[in-house]
Design a protein around this motif. Sequence first.
Motif, short mmCIF file in Angstrom:
data_model
loop_
_atom_site.label_atom_id
_atom_site.label_comp_id
_atom_site.label_asym_id
_atom_site.label_seq_id
_atom_site.Cartn_x
_atom_site.Cartn_y
_atom_site.Cartn_z
N ILE A 10 0.85 -1.19 0.00
CA ILE A 10 0.00 0.00 0.00
C ILE A 10 0.89 1.23 0.00
O ILE A 10 1.67 1.45 0.93
CB ILE A 10 -0.93 0.04 1.23
CG1 ILE A 10 -1.78 -1.23 1.32
CG2 ILE A 10 -1.83 1.27 1.18
CD1 ILE A 10 -1.24 -2.26 2.28
N THR A 11 0.81 2.05 -1.05
CA THR A 11 1.52 3.32 -1.04
C THR A 11 0.70 4.33 -0.26
O THR A 11 -0.52 4.22 -0.15
CB THR A 11 1.77 3.85 -2.46
OG1 THR A 11 0.52 4.23 -3.06
CG2 THR A 11 2.45 2.81 -3.33
N GLY A 12 1.39 5.33 0.30
CA GLY A 12 0.67 6.27 1.16
C GLY A 12 0.15 5.58 2.40
O GLY A 12 -0.85 6.01 3.00
N ILE A 21 -6.67 1.01 4.94
CA ILE A 21 -6.58 -0.03 3.91
C ILE A 21 -5.68 -1.17 4.39
O ILE A 21 -6.02 -2.35 4.24
CB ILE A 21 -6.06 0.56 2.59
CG1 ILE A 21 -7.11 1.49 1.98
CG2 ILE A 21 -5.68 -0.55 1.60
CD1 ILE A 21 -6.61 2.30 0.81
N ALA A 22 -4.53 -0.82 4.96
CA ALA A 22 -3.62 -1.86 5.46
C ALA A 22 -4.31 -2.71 6.53
O ALA A 22 -4.19 -3.94 6.53
CB ALA A 22 -2.35 -1.21 6.02
N GLY A 40 5.75 4.50 7.38
CA GLY A 40 5.45 3.25 6.70
C GLY A 40 6.54 2.23 6.95
O GLY A 40 7.57 2.51 7.57
N ASP A 41 6.34 1.04 6.43
CA ASP A 41 7.32 -0.03 6.60
C ASP A 41 8.59 0.23 5.79
O ASP A 41 9.69 -0.16 6.19
CB ASP A 41 6.71 -1.37 6.19
CG ASP A 41 5.50 -1.73 7.04
OD1 ASP A 41 5.58 -1.58 8.27
OD2 ASP A 41 4.47 -2.12 6.47
N ILE A 42 8.42 0.85 4.64
CA ILE A 42 9.55 1.18 3.77
C ILE A 42 9.43 2.64 3.37
O ILE A 42 8.38 3.07 2.87
CB ILE A 42 9.58 0.28 2.52
CG1 ILE A 42 9.88 -1.17 2.92
CG2 ILE A 42 10.62 0.77 1.51
CD1 ILE A 42 9.84 -2.15 1.76
N ALA A 73 -1.10 6.75 -2.33
CA ALA A 73 -0.32 7.98 -2.22
C ALA A 73 -0.80 9.01 -3.25
O ALA A 73 -1.17 8.65 -4.37
CB ALA A 73 1.16 7.69 -2.43
N ALA A 74 -0.78 10.27 -2.86
CA ALA A 74 -1.22 11.32 -3.78
C ALA A 74 -0.68 12.67 -3.33
O ALA A 74 -0.50 12.92 -2.13
CB ALA A 74 -2.74 11.38 -3.87
#
Length: 232
Positions: A10-12, A21-22, A40-42, A73-74
């Motif tokens: 999941i980005t963002g 969402i995660a 985030g994780d990364i 992400a945005a």
Amino acid sequence: MSENERVAVITGGSGAIGTAIATALQASGYRTVTLGRRGGDIRADLTTQAATRSAAAEVLEKHGRVDVLVHSAAIIDQMHLHELDADRWRAVQAVNVEAPLWLAQAFTPGMIERQFGRIIFIASDTLWSPPGGEFLPYVASKGAMMGIVRTLAMELGGDGIAVTAVAPGLTDTPIARSVNDPAQLEAVVATQAMKRALVPEDTASAVAFLASEGAQAMTGQVLVVDGGSTMR
């Protein structure tokens, strides 16, 4: 991680909607990996192709596979036509449009090999009803996103990969509250058929459905989650 455990990126993922969402995908049995510029994780700077590809490589190195890609992400950079400049315009398109393409390039070979994959874009109902001219770069990016969804759905469907989108309305998040006063948020709710504020879990539930086996016949589609503000 077990050999058959599915992984969702999941980005963002450090934002309110990304976090929801995660959580929803974890509840559905996915191992989740979140990408974020500040958390985030990364850590991932999705404004550059090189950094985006580096983040994808790190995901595959650490987790071995990706079965679901959710692009949440945005950049929402507000500019009227007379204010546009190339650098700011390209920054919005780089994150909102280009980054998921570089991630998809990295992750789809494995999806094709396993004959299963889900690519889910978080779009916006502003695509059909722009709230103002200053949202030009953002709304344009969401339009490009829908073109990508439909085209990739055609290209990847034969390999068991579904490509879809969720288009939320104005959602009650810290970012939304920072740029809208309570009266503005209430005014948006008043346009909805369902008179309640949207929350991140509304979008997350739609994503979890699209990532599930129950949505295996759906691709090239967009689910509008805005309480009925947009009827289409």
